[in-house]
Design an enzyme around this catalytic site. Structure first.
Site, PDB file in Angstrom:
ATOM      1  N   LYS A   1       0.824  -1.217   0.000  1.00  3.11           N
ATOM      2  CA  LYS A   1       0.000   0.000   0.000  1.00  3.11           C
ATOM      3  C   LYS A   1       0.852   1.259   0.000  1.00  3.11           C
ATOM      4  CE  LYS A   1       0.559   1.156   4.550  1.00  3.11           C
ATOM      5  NZ  LYS A   1       0.801   2.466   5.184  1.00  3.11           N
TER       6      LYS A   1
ATOM      7  N   ASP B   1      -6.028  -0.306   5.057  1.00  4.90           N
ATOM      8  CA  ASP B   1      -4.807   0.496   5.070  1.00  4.90           C
ATOM      9  C   ASP B   1      -4.544   1.135   3.713  1.00  4.90           C
ATOM     10  OD1 ASP B   1      -2.713   1.585   6.427  1.00  4.90           O
ATOM     11  OD2 ASP B   1      -1.521  -0.233   6.554  1.00  4.90           O
TER      12      ASP B   1
ATOM     13  N   THR C   1      -4.033   5.219   3.321  1.00  5.86           N
ATOM     14  CA  THR C   1      -2.734   5.735   2.894  1.00  5.86           C
ATOM     15  C   THR C   1      -2.802   6.404   1.528  1.00  5.86           C
ATOM     16  OG1 THR C   1      -1.743   3.904   4.126  1.00  5.86           O
ATOM     17  CG2 THR C   1      -0.294   5.125   2.687  1.00  5.86           C
TER      18      THR C   1
ATOM     19  N   ARG D   1       2.927  10.018   4.471  1.00  4.74           N
ATOM     20  CA  ARG D   1       4.260  10.336   3.951  1.00  4.74           C
ATOM     21  C   ARG D   1       4.436   9.822   2.523  1.00  4.74           C
ATOM     22  NH1 ARG D   1       5.547   8.574   9.171  1.00  4.74           N
ATOM     23  NH2 ARG D   1       6.319   6.585   8.386  1.00  4.74           N
TER      24      ARG D   1
ATOM     25  N   GLU E   1       8.609   4.787   3.645  1.00  4.35           N
ATOM     26  CA  GLU E   1       8.913   3.375   3.413  1.00  4.35           C
ATOM     27  C   GLU E   1       8.709   2.942   1.959  1.00  4.35           C
ATOM     28  OE1 GLU E   1      10.439   1.397   5.310  1.00  4.35           O
ATOM     29  OE2 GLU E   1       9.782   1.449   7.400  1.00  4.35           O
TER      30      GLU E   1
END
Length: 336
Positions: free
Chosen positions: A192, A245, A249, A256, A282
């Protein structure tokens, strides 16, 4: 049944680690938060605030921060929240200092770049005596720190340990749901982030909300194809650690990963974006290794592949969009 959990260690003093530690602090439970930065630990202990990574949140005075991993030895349970690319080294430092069967709850969402391994595999290498668990789902650190309603997946190999953990960490507003598919929860959390970069690029380029929604839907199909190829459960991909999720996101500019995509879509360079941040994005590290993983298993993941190509400087954002738009029409089956 296992013994009740009373002492917790949280590895990682960023926003998410701090929020978890803050949430765990309650009567009868001792929580120690390991921070890399001495100034962060000092501020938490003296001012009860992580002004670097979680500013504006008054942390519970009982929360103790440290810069010594030795302070996490022999605790009842650990939450590993260090960035995925640093998880191996932090876990390895605890080898020989935790009791066999100690739950280590993996909260980092990514794939190790050097090895292509998920965090449960990294844990098995670094701390084989630990009992693995994965906590993942739609959960912004600021929401958890403020006590806003949040639901997550807690995937645990040992159901009795999972039940005890849920009893120890759940609150009226923090709702963990027990599951057994650790790999599926990890896949959702890692993929994701890459898809959120794609969604950010689309909105940053002004492609509109229709394109954004299409990326979420087709990205979900990519995620599910990979999960099935690796032996995870389809149901996990439609749950909190998968679809839940993914939607969060990919839909919030405070993410982020999505904000990184937005900046890329608006023409900023990756170096300038990353240089201005004090926390890890990430998806940037995950995209290249995710592409390699998909190729190894023969899984078609065109959106994730395009993000990886942009991240590695192989193609421009405009070329990536053109490549996706020129793909031939196919069946909408999740396996297509």
């Amino acid at each position: 049944m296992t013994q009740a959990f009373r002492t917790f260690g949280v590895i990682g003093g960023g926003a998410w680690g701090t929020a978890i530690a803050h949430m765990l602090c309650r009567d009868g439970q001792d929580v120690t938060l390991w921070c890399l930065e001495a100034e962060v630990a000092d501020a938490i202990n003296s001012a009860h605030e992580n002004s670097v990574f979680l500013p504006g949140i008054a942390l519970k005075p009982a929360l103790r921060a440290t810069t010594s991993l030795a302070d996490l030895y022999n605790l009842d349970a650990l939450f590993a929240v260090a960035p995925a690319q640093h998880t191996r080294s932090t876990l390895a430092a605890l080898k020989g200092h935790i009791a066999p069967g100690t739950p280590v709850v993996l909260c980092s969402k990514g794939i190790e770049l050097s090895s292509g391994k998920f965090m449960t595999q990294v844990l098995a290498d670094a701390l084989p005596e630990a009992s693995p668990a994965v906590m993942s789902g739609p959960s912004f650190a600021i929401d958890v720190a403020k006590g806003l309603p949040t639901a997550v997946t807690l995937a645990v190999e040992d159901e009795s340990i999972g039940s005890e953990l849920i009893q120890a960490i759940s609150t009226p507003t923090f709702r963990p749901y027990l599951a057994s598919d650790l790999l599926g929860a990890e896949i959702g959390g890692a993929v994701k982030n890459v898809l959120a970069i794609a969604c950010g690029i689309a909105l940053g380029k002004g492609l509109g909300r229709s394109a954004h929604a299409a990326l979420i839907a087709r990205g979900s199909a990519e995620m599910t194809r990979l999960a099935l190829a690796l032996g995870a459960d389809r149901e996990t991909m439609s749950g909190l650690s998968g679809l839940g999720d993914l939607v969060l996101t990919c839909s919030s500019e405070t993410s982020r990963n999505m904000s990184c995509g937005l900046a890329l879509g608006r023409g900023e360079s990756l170096d300038s974006i990353m240089g201005a941040r004090n926390e890890v994005t990430e998806g940037v590290a995950t995209a290249p290794v995710l592409r390699r993983l998909a190729i190894e298993h023969g899984v078609d993941m065109p959106i994730c592949d395009a993000v990886a190509a942009v991240i590695e400087g192989e193609i421009s954002v405009d070329d990536a969009i053109t490549t996706l738009l020129m793909r031939p029409n196919k069946s909408e089956s999740v396996l297509a």
